[in-house]
Design a protein around this motif. Structure first.
Motif, PDB file in Angstrom:
ATOM      1  N   VAL A 179       0.812  -1.208   0.000  1.00  0.00           N
ATOM      2  CA  VAL A 179       0.000   0.000   0.000  1.00  0.00           C
ATOM      3  C   VAL A 179       0.852   1.267   0.000  1.00  0.00           C
ATOM      4  CG1 VAL A 179      -1.991  -1.112   1.032  1.00  0.00           C
ATOM      5  CG2 VAL A 179      -0.250  -0.102   2.526  1.00  0.00           C
ATOM      6  N   ARG A 182       1.971   1.811  -3.557  1.00  0.00           N
ATOM      7  CA  ARG A 182       0.861   2.284  -4.391  1.00  0.00           C
ATOM      8  C   ARG A 182       0.701   3.799  -4.249  1.00  0.00           C
ATOM      9  NH1 ARG A 182      -2.944  -1.967  -5.948  1.00  0.00           N
ATOM     10  NH2 ARG A 182      -2.184  -3.978  -5.203  1.00  0.00           N
ATOM     11  N   SER A 196      -8.204   4.698  -6.300  1.00  0.00           N
ATOM     12  CA  SER A 196      -8.006   3.280  -6.017  1.00  0.00           C
ATOM     13  C   SER A 196      -9.347   2.576  -6.159  1.00  0.00           C
ATOM     14  CB  SER A 196      -7.449   3.107  -4.599  1.00  0.00           C
ATOM     15  OG  SER A 196      -7.069   1.768  -4.363  1.00  0.00           O
ATOM     16  N   GLY A 268      -2.871   3.838   1.622  1.00  0.00           N
ATOM     17  CA  GLY A 268      -2.973   4.369   0.267  1.00  0.00           C
ATOM     18  C   GLY A 268      -3.440   5.809   0.234  1.00  0.00           C
TER      19      GLY A 268
END
Length: 317
Positions: A179, A182, A196, A268
């Motif tokens: 995460v 990302r 996302s 994230g």
């Protein structure tokens, strides 16, 4: 299902307590919601939906939700074309804009539990690198759903001239990314917007979509203060256009019927330095939502709804 929630597979998805009544919406919040979503929320706030499970609004254009034939065959998935990394945009209103699309989870996570269970810093605390995600009862996985919608979304945004980068694609590593990575992909790309894509794994009867907005976090490696406002704007626009294009109602089990949840426990979002939201497109464990999520026609509408919200945000219109 959001990547920061730890599940080991469909059989381990814990049920969530359903809410049978909606809390009244404040005028200040409702005034920020686009017309399509506002109409639904006003109806709910007035008591039209109290004590019942939300049902979808009429589907847009000529197709109806009930007319979709569920399909989870490989041929129904959108195919990637060209490089999985950032591809330069063409002519169009979004020329010069960069969008990072983050398809949640990875099909290989089921086989790499040690790697995805590794703890990473998300600013407020440490959490798992990633999770497996969920699936429909028939085995259509969240990871496959999110990548398919991401491919469709990329095509639509590129047609508008945007440069689009995915955090994972068909030739990505066998698991992850974590995460924190990302978030870093969006930050490094200096994305003008990031989203996302997920689908939830709640109980049968829990229906609808919700958009997760970043809360204000200033701890450790996380500082979301500069992105809270623009991320809220992005999320409101995406929610309105997603509802309009798909007919999927706001969640009846989280968010008090608003279609929005603010969280400060997701790496994230916490680690993002660019405007970013999550969207849970529906509940894979509910039979009605699953019939939509496994339909290629509906996934195209989902991508269209997300795209229109992002375009609106980037153009400021």
């Amino acid at each position: 299902m959001v990547a920061d929630v730890s599940y080991t597979g469909p059989d381990f998805d814990p049920p969530r307590q359903r809410r049978t009544r909606r809390a009244p919406l404040t005028v200040a919040f409702a005034a920020l919601v686009p017309g399509a979503l506002l109409g639904w929320l006003v109806y709910e706030a007035a008591g039209g939906g109290a004590g019942r499970t939300a049902s979808p609004a009429p589907a847009p254009r000529s197709a109806t939700v009930s007319g979709i034939t569920p399909a989870a065959s490989p041929g129904d998935d959108a195919k990637a074309s060209g490089s999985p990394s950032a591809r330069p945009g063409g002519a169009g209103p979004l020329r010069g804009k960069v969008v990072v699309v983050d398809p949640g989870h990875n099909p290989g996570n089921f086989h790499h539990t040690a790697e995805i269970n590794r703890q990473v810093d998300i600013g407020t605390n440490r959490k798992e690198c990633d999770t497996t995600g969920t699936s429909t009862d028939d085995g259509y996985t969240e990871a496959r759903f999110t990548l398919d919608v991401a491919h469709r979304l990329r095509t639509l945004l590129e047609e508008q001239g945007a440069t689009v980068r995915l955090t994972r694609d068909d030739d990505s590593p066998a698991w992850g990314p974590c995460v924190d990575e990302r978030a870093r992909i969006g930050n490094t790309a200096r994305a003008d917007a990031a989203i996302s894509i997920h689908a939830d794994g709640s109980a049968e009867g829990d229906r609808g979509f919700h958009v997760i907005l970043p809360g204000s976090v200033h701890a450790g490696a996380a500082d979301t203060r500069a992105i809270v406002g623009p991320s809220h704007d992005l999320g409101v626009r995406v929610a309105g256009t997603f509802l309009r294009e798909t007919g999927e109602p706001p969640s009846n089990y989280v968010g008090d019927g608003t279609g929005f949840v603010t969280r400060t426990d997701l790496g994230g979002l916490n680690l993002s330095t660019v405007p970013k939201v999550f969207i849970e497109c529906g509940n894979m464990r509910d039979s009605k939502d699953a019939a939509l999520l496994t339909s290629g026609a509906w996934r195209q509408r989902a991508a269209q709804g997300i795209s229109e919200g992002i375009v609106s945000f980037l153009r400021g219109s």
